[in-house]
Structure formats: C-alpha cells, structure tokens
Design an enzyme around this catalytic site. Structure first.
Site, short mmCIF file in Angstrom:
data_model
loop_
_atom_site.label_atom_id
_atom_site.label_comp_id
_atom_site.label_asym_id
_atom_site.label_seq_id
_atom_site.Cartn_x
_atom_site.Cartn_y
_atom_site.Cartn_z
N LYS A 1 -2.16 -2.90 -11.37
CA LYS A 1 -2.98 -2.09 -12.27
C LYS A 1 -3.23 -0.72 -11.67
O LYS A 1 -3.59 -0.67 -10.49
CB LYS A 1 -4.30 -2.83 -12.46
CG LYS A 1 -5.36 -2.06 -13.20
CD LYS A 1 -6.60 -2.89 -13.27
CE LYS A 1 -7.68 -2.08 -13.96
NZ LYS A 1 -8.96 -2.70 -13.88
N LYS B 1 -4.46 -3.24 -7.11
CA LYS B 1 -5.26 -2.39 -8.00
C LYS B 1 -5.50 -1.06 -7.30
O LYS B 1 -6.10 -1.03 -6.22
CB LYS B 1 -6.57 -3.07 -8.35
CG LYS B 1 -7.48 -2.19 -9.20
CD LYS B 1 -8.69 -2.95 -9.70
CE LYS B 1 -9.58 -2.06 -10.53
NZ LYS B 1 -10.77 -2.78 -11.03
C1 PBG Z 1 -13.70 -2.89 -12.73
C2 PBG Z 1 -12.60 -2.78 -13.70
C3 PBG Z 1 -12.04 -1.56 -14.09
C4 PBG Z 1 -11.07 -1.84 -15.04
C5 PBG Z 1 -11.03 -3.22 -15.22
N1 PBG Z 1 -11.98 -3.81 -14.35
C6 PBG Z 1 -12.39 -0.17 -13.73
C7 PBG Z 1 -12.71 0.20 -12.36
O1 PBG Z 1 -12.17 -0.34 -11.39
O2 PBG Z 1 -13.58 1.07 -12.23
C8 PBG Z 1 -10.27 -0.78 -15.71
C9 PBG Z 1 -9.55 -1.13 -16.94
C10 PBG Z 1 -9.11 0.02 -17.76
O3 PBG Z 1 -9.18 1.20 -17.36
O4 PBG Z 1 -8.63 -0.24 -18.86
N2 PBG Z 1 -13.90 -4.07 -12.10
#
Ligand code: PBG
Length: 335
Positions: free
Chosen positions: A261, A204
């Site tokens: 991601k 991520k």
């Molecule tokens: C946070 C989380 C995020 C997303 C999913 N879980 C955002 C972040 O890390 O601030 C992002 C998903 C998206 O942008 O569609 N645990």
C-alpha cells in the site's frame, strides 16, 4: 520511402493486435469481481450519507445504509469489504480509548453486516488512528514525539480480539508496529479464534496519497495538520529492500495475506513480493490514487473510465491477487 520498401521480418508483433477479438484472445491479465475488496466508511447515528469531498462518489454511511451498501455489493458479486469508522471528535483522545469500547461504532457495524450477510467477508482495520486525537496509529510517549511500539501492540491485540468477537473474518493491522502480526496471532489463537485470518499491511509506505482518506476518517483534522507525519513507522518510499524485509517478517509471524500500500506507485514491490511469497498478495489502491483520476477527469484532462480500468489492470499485472479499491462497486457493475 519507396512504395515497395519491405522489411524482411520473421516476427511482426502487431499481428496479434489487429482487431479486438485477437487482442482479447491474447490478453494476459483480466480484472475479476472476485479480486476486488471494497473499502467502506461508517459513521454513527441515522443521518444522511455524508459525501467525502475529496473522494467523488464515496460517502460515510450510517450503519443501516452501510448494510444496504454491502448487500448491493454482494449482489454485484463483490465478496469482501474493508471497514473504516469515522468517529465523533468528542470520542477521540490521546490514547484512543474508544478503540477498547466493546460497543464502539465499528463493532456494531460488523455485527449488523454479519447479521444481514453472513457470507460476505468482513475485514476490519487494526490501528488506533480513527480513535486518537493526534491521528497517529498508536499511543505516544510523554514528549509526544514518538509512537510507542510495544504499548501500541498490546492495544492492537485487544482491538483484534474485540473485532473477532464481533464476527469479522479477517483482521487487517495497518499500523506498521514491529511484532504486531505475531502478537495478534497469539492473542487470537489463545482465545479460540484460530480461524480468523490476518491480512497484514505488510509493506505500507509513508505516502502522501493517504490525504483524502484522512479527511474521510477525520484523522487529519484530529491532528490539526494537513500532513500527518508517520515516517517513524511507515516505510520510506525510497526503500525496496526494507519493504520486502518488513513484509517477510509479517509472513514469518503468521500473516495469511500480505498487502502492499499504496498500489500504483509501488508496482515493483507488488511484483517482487508476488514472486517471493506463496501467500496471497493484496494491493491497496488508496484514496489519493482514486482522487487523482477523478480530479484530472473532472478537468477533462484524462478519460475517467479508461484511466480507472488501466490503473487496476496494471495493479493486477504487477502480481496482486486482490485489490482494495474505491472503484470496486462500479467495476463489478461494469464486468
Ligand atoms: C491508517 C490507514 C490509512 C489508510 C488505511 N488505514 C491512512 C494512514 O496511514 O494514515 C489509507 C487508505 C487510503 O488512503 O485509502 N491506519
């Protein structure tokens, strides 16, 4: 050029592109409904659907509407949903204590969905950001400049157990703390939840494409900052080897799925992970990837459906087995 100019070519690749039927015959990658996971946002109360301004067509839903949406998705052939709670600002604090509440919104939502649709696969996020006043995925140190790793992992284990108790099929740690997959696996196993799977947000990245999501769950507003900086735990977008190393740790610690991601800007990582693991690989086409297609097509600059479909088939082609996407419902309806 003279009219009898002829290349002497043994191979003419355009032969296989002459008409739609032959193009379909040789198409290598297809989107299937079974590959799609729909992310959904839930809010408390009985209010109307709340549109997320930066994500056209996406709404925060109360539990009753959420169950109806899940049922519509299931009828269309979508097999799994990923739930994200948007809780009232008054319930957020520095420690994200609401995450430990056994009757918190997310858990009530899981129970309601499972009561209505026991076969639908329910995935829940394991991270503190919907619950913290600062919007970080974990708890901060005293000087508030660092997200504490081990203290956060202890909290995540508790969250995962509550989610398991509520009946989820898959817990999805999205926090990027070190060692959390192994700790969550051990916590689940020691409480009799050895059949609950872990979908690890394995690679991520600290991405700017999460902006619209943070509006949807209110973590950006909570932080009082437009760009919440998560660089001390999420990956540097410039680093490929580091991403793979982190993902393999999650595999060793017992993850059942590895997720990359965002998806579109990281197709190389998806490809490499697909070749180097035997686990299912998921890719999360995040909010910003969704919103940019909407925004450009609203301006008439891009063809909405063609860009949407191309963005998804490219993610499949890169090697993703599963795709979390806000387009899931309309794609399922179109297939
Ligand atoms: C946070 C989380 C995020 C997303 C999913 N879980 C955002 C972040 O890390 O601030 C992002 C998903 C998206 O942008 O569609 N645990």
């Amino acid at each position: 050029m003279s009219e009898n100019f002829k290349l002497d070519l043994a191979r003419r690749p355009r032969r296989l592109r002459q008409k739609a039927s032959i193009r379909s015959l040789v198409q290598e990658t297809w989107l299937r409904k079974e590959d799609l996971i729909a992310p959904l946002f839930v809010v408390d109360g009985t209010g109307e659907k709340e549109p997320v301004e930066s994500m056209p067509g996406v709404c925060r839903l109360n539990i009753q509407d959420l169950v109806e949406e899940c049922s519509a998705l299931w009828d269309l052939g979508i097999l799994a949903v990923a739930l994200f709670p948007s809780i009232d600002a008054s319930l957020k604090n520095d420690f994200g204590d609401e995450a430990d509440n056994p009757d918190t919104l997310l858990l009530r939502a899981v129970k309601a969905i499972k009561a209505a649709l026991p076969e639908l696969i329910v995935i829940t996020d394991v991270a503190l950001d919907p619950y913290t006043s600062h919007g970080h995925d974990g708890v901060l140190n005293d000087s508030r400049d660092c997200v504490l790793n081990d203290e956060t992992v202890e909290r995540l284990c508790r969250m995962a157990l509550l989610q398991a108790e509520a009946g989820v099929d898959i817990v999805a740690p999205s926090d990027m703390m070190d060692g959390r997959v192994g700790a969550i696996r051990a916590a689940l196993d020691s409480s009799g939840y050895e059949n609950i799977s872990i979908m690890a947000y394995a690679a991520k990245f600290a991405s700017a494409y999460y902006g619209p999501f943070r509006e949807a769950v209110g973590s950006a507003q909570a932080a009082g900052a437009k760009q919440l900086d998560k660089k001390t735990y999420q990956l540097n977008p410039a680093n490929r080897r580091e991403a793979l190393a982190d993902a393999f740790l999650d595999e060793e610690e017992g993850a059942d799925f590895l997720m990359v991601k965002p998806a579109g800007p990281y197709l190389d990582i998806i490809r490499e992970l697909r070749e180097d693991t035997v686990l299912p690989v998921a890719a999360y086409q995040v909010s910003g990837e969704f919103s940019q297609i909407h925004a450009a097509s609203q301006k008439g600059w891009l063809d909405y459906e063609k860009c949407r479909d191309e963005s998804l088939v490219a993610i499949k082609r890169s090697g993703a087995d599963l795709i979390l996407t806000y387009f899931a419902k309309e794609i399922a309806a179109s297939l």
